[in-house]
Design an enzyme around this catalytic site. Structure first.
Site, mmCIF file in Angstrom:
data_model
loop_
_atom_site.group_PDB
_atom_site.id
_atom_site.type_symbol
_atom_site.label_atom_id
_atom_site.label_comp_id
_atom_site.label_asym_id
_atom_site.label_seq_id
_atom_site.Cartn_x
_atom_site.Cartn_y
_atom_site.Cartn_z
ATOM 1 N N CYS A 89 38.684 41.835 43.968
ATOM 2 C CA CYS A 89 39.481 42.451 42.907
ATOM 3 C C CYS A 89 39.293 41.705 41.592
ATOM 4 O O CYS A 89 39.713 40.556 41.459
ATOM 5 C CB CYS A 89 40.940 42.469 43.352
ATOM 6 S SG CYS A 89 42.138 42.569 42.032
ATOM 7 N N CYS A 92 42.499 40.601 39.634
ATOM 8 C CA CYS A 92 43.206 39.491 40.292
ATOM 9 C C CYS A 92 42.718 38.146 39.745
ATOM 10 O O CYS A 92 43.487 37.203 39.605
ATOM 11 C CB CYS A 92 42.956 39.504 41.801
ATOM 12 S SG CYS A 92 43.593 40.959 42.618
#
Lengths: 165, 600
Positions: A89, A92
């Site tokens: 991700c 993130c």
């Protein structure tokens, strides 16, 4: 879910209480004697040395397993921000360091736990994570706030502040 | 007669009642004159179920029975019905249970109560689709998924082959290769950039696998949202209705279900020659390979082989494909050879009519160096070659050998491990179904498995009767020049209808985008096969050209509607496109007319 969470809290409370008693002993008698007094005590001391809760230098820690999560997040005396993230991700990777910075500003009033959702899928599933990053704020074992996606530093500061109060 | 508290016979009667309840499938405490009792007994007779009826009015101590039943069940009246030890109630309750289907369930399942209504083995496209659909229809569903690591140790997440080591990474890497071609074309269109263009394998691999990671997670979340119980364990039958689930730590759990769907899919086949498992990789390893494979030998001529060889060559790697006999077995051979020829003109080397006999490691590394020894299929000629990577793509085997199917009594074709099913995806064991790549004689395509799984769940639990239609399934092979098809291959159509009853229209074409770029003239090809006996209905559609998937999908819908050549002709084309060629095809193969395109 609520009942399961409650159960876990109750279960681990009793474990903690059991562990606490020897600590009181150790503070009133010598350290070494308490170490040799029982294997349970020894286990606890080793564990608490490995996992210092109140004198950590880093503001965040990686959750190791379900039990660790119960220990350091659900049963934490301080509020904890849990950063559910994934290796794959992109956002993130931006949010993580920003969040750590915001936590550091709270000077120990709030902790931060990082949960890799692929390593600890059950936790993420249990806490209703659908997309990453998801950040939940926990106090006394209850989810008190949460957000999904990326936030700027000001927003994170006020989020961390709100949680620490 | 009033109940007698201290009658020593009372306890005896109580245990007699218990004994009767325990030993009867259906037990009715009745009175011979009671019309409601008659009604209930007739119902069971109708259902063809043996019913043990005790006529209390004809028994000497019948009142004691009735009194004790009142105490035990809270029900004073007759009939008092028990099914498989379960107290149902009186006449109204029994009739209602029948109406709601509860009765049939209680009767049908015997005394067994299962953990789940449905257990699905395999978390690929078919397994996920069927389990989610069943859960939507209110069933209690479990899905078990476990990826056994490859000999190289590669493993992946939830979603099956397509998502992790198939369609998705394949097409993304094909796209990577096409971007390379686009960059070459770009200069012809006036783009100017430095001569040095390189490709970074690691960047591509990471980006592709990050996307796959997000898909894995999405599947996991959707199972949670649909209330499907997901277990990351290896499942095998131990009894017809019971499986053993072993997780990666070796912990065993047992689960039972009323129905099962097998959706275990396939894994790449190895060659069974020295060095294959030790040194070679398969498509299971390629997409997450930690290093650029370098000079690569692809063994096999399956679509997996041609697609992988194709995109590796498109990344600028030295690629050789070793073919035992023909390309793309089962596909239209005219089309297959054209796709192969295009690869050959773009630098892919083919070694035909050779099979490898031995793989040896010359030097370990990432990549290392391997020596491949191969033997001619026609003579004793032996050849040797050196490669960095050897990719085996000679076919796939159904994962049906180690899931305890013998214990469940499920028949498997011993030759290929495939499972024969009827047109409702039912195996020879009535409560066990199978979908996807493991089916005998069916398509090995993700959308087919999804459709079959969804429809199966609706038939099993939603009262639907719609079956999966395996005819006119469109598909595309993502070779460097893509090949899309729907319906019959030409040779298959000839076999079924006879040459004389077919009209084949065909044409070469030059995509507008290729003209300025000045490449691949008279390489793209379109062909339709029409049945002369049926109004020239289109029974085979074949397209070799850019965006084959996008082109073929729409024509697939048209073929589902039974499109004829006439209707195709009456369709207005979209200009300038590749797909418009199908609205203007005039030259038949029989005529031998010229199909090359020239000039403007």
């Amino acid at each position: 879910m609520a009942s399961r969470l409650l159960m876990r809290r109750v279960c681990s409370l009793s474990v903690r209480d059991f562990c606490r008693r020897p600590v009181t002993v150790s503070s009133s008698s010598s350290y070494s004697s308490s170490l040799t007094s029982s294997p349970a005590v020894q286990a606890f001391v080793t564990r608490s040395l490995l996992r210092p809760l109140f004198h950590t230098r880093s503001v965040s820690f990686n959750v190791q397993d379900q039990e660790d999560f119960t220990d350091r997040v659900v049963n934490s005396e301080l509020p904890v921000l849990v950063d559910f993230h994934a290796q794959w991700c992109g956002p993130c990777k931006i949010l993580g360091p920003r969040l750590e910075k915001a936590i550091a500003k709270q000077k120990g009033r709030v902790n931060m736990a990082k949960v890799d959702i692929d390593e600890h899928t059950d936790l993420a599933i249990e806490y209703g994570v659908s997309a990453v990053p998801t950040v939940i704020a926990m106090r006394g074992g209850d989810v008190i706030d949460q957000f999904v996606g990326i936030k700027d530093e000001d927003q994170l500061d006020s989020f961390a502040k709100r949680v620490s109060e | 007669m009033p109940p007698v508290e201290n009658d020593p016979g009372r306890e005896q009667i109580r245990s007699r009642i218990k004994e009767l309840i325990d030993s009867s499938q259906v037990l009715v405490f009745s009175k011979s004159y009671c019309p409601f009792c008659v009604k209930v007994k007739e119902l069971f007779k109708e259902l063809n179920v043996k019913c043990n009826a005790l006529e209390l009015d004809l028994m000497e101590n019948g009142t004691y029975y009735q009194d004790l039943l009142h105490e035990m069940t809270g029900q004073k009246t007759v009939p008092n019905v028990f099914i498989n030890k379960k107290h149902i109630g009186g006449c109204d309750n029994t009739l209602k249970a029948h109406k709601d289907g509860v009765l049939q369930q209680l009767l049908g399942e015997g005394s067994e109560v299962y953990d789940y209504d449905l257990i699905v083995i395999g978390g690929g496209s078919g397994g996920l689709a069927s389990s989610k659909e069943a859960a939507i229809l209110g069933q209690k569903v479990m899905v078990l998924d476990y990826v056994a690591p490859t000999p190289k140790g590669t493993t992946w997440g939830l979603g099956g082959t397509c998502v992790n080591v198939g369609c998705i990474p394949k097409k993304l890497m094909h796209q990577t290769a096409m971007l390379g071609t686009a960059m070459q074309d770009a200069r012809k269109f006036g783009w100017e950039f430095s001569e040095q263009v390189t490709h970074n394998w690691d960047t591509m691999k990471t980006a592709v696998n990050n996307y796959i990671g997000s898909l894995n997670w999405g599947y996991r979340v959707s199972l949670r949202d649909k209330n499907v119980n997901y277990v990351n364990s290896y499942a095998e039958f131990v009894e017809p209705h019971k499986i053993k689930a072993t997780n990666k730590r070796g912990k065993e759990m047992f689960y039972t279900a009323s129905k099962f769907i097998l959706a275990t899919g396939e894994r790449p086949r190895y060659l069974g020659i020295p060095g294959d498992k030790e040194y070679c990789i398969t498509s299971d390893d390629l997409f997450s390979l930690a290093y650029c494979p370098g000079k690569t030998l692809v063994i096999g001529a399956s679509y997996v082989a041609l697609e992988c060889g194709g995109f590796l060559a498109g990344l600028g790697l030295d690629v050789t494909i070793m073919v035992r006999s023909i390309l793309l077995r089962g596909f239209d051979q005219d089309m297959a050879n054209r796709a192969g020829d295009h690869m050959e003109t773009h630098g892919v080397k083919f070694i035909r009519k050779f099979v490898p006999v031995k793989i040896e490691e010359l030097e370990a590394g990432t990549p290392g160096r391997l020596k491949v020894t191969a033997k001619s299929t026609e003579s004793d000629e032996i050849i040797e070659g050196e490669y960095n990577t050897v990719l085996i793509a000679v076919g796939r085997d159904a994962c049906t050998g180690n899931i305890g199917l013998d214990k469940a009594g499920v028949q498997v074709n011993p030759k290929n491990g495939k499972i024969p099913v009827n047109d409702e995806e039912q195996t020879n064991v009535p409560h066990i179904y199978a979908i996807g790549d493991i089916l005998e004689g069916k398509w090995e395509l993700t959308p087919v498995a999804i459709q079959a799984g969804k429809l199966l769940a609706r038939r099993l639990f939603g009262g639907s009767s719609l079956k999966c239609d395996y005819v006119n399934v469109p598909t595309t092979v993502f070779t460097p020049m893509e090949y899309g098809s729907c319906g019959y291959a030409e040779e298959k159509a000839v076999e079924i209808y006879g040459q004389e009853n077919l009209e084949v229209y065909h044409s070469l074409f030059w995509p507008l985008e290729f003209t300025v770029a000045g490449r691949d003239n008279n390489r793209c090809y379109a062909k339709i096969i029409c049945n002369k006996l049926d109004n020239e209905r289109v029974i085979g559609f074949h397209y070799l050209g850019p965006n084959a998937g996008e082109v073929t999908q729409g024509f697939g819908a048209a073929m589902k509607c039974g499109i004829t050549k006439d209707q195709l002709e009456n369709t207005i084309g979209i200009h300038p496109t590749c797909a418009e060629i199908f609205t203007t095809m005039e030259v038949t193969k029989n005529s031998g007319g010229d199909i090359t395109q020239s000039g403007c």
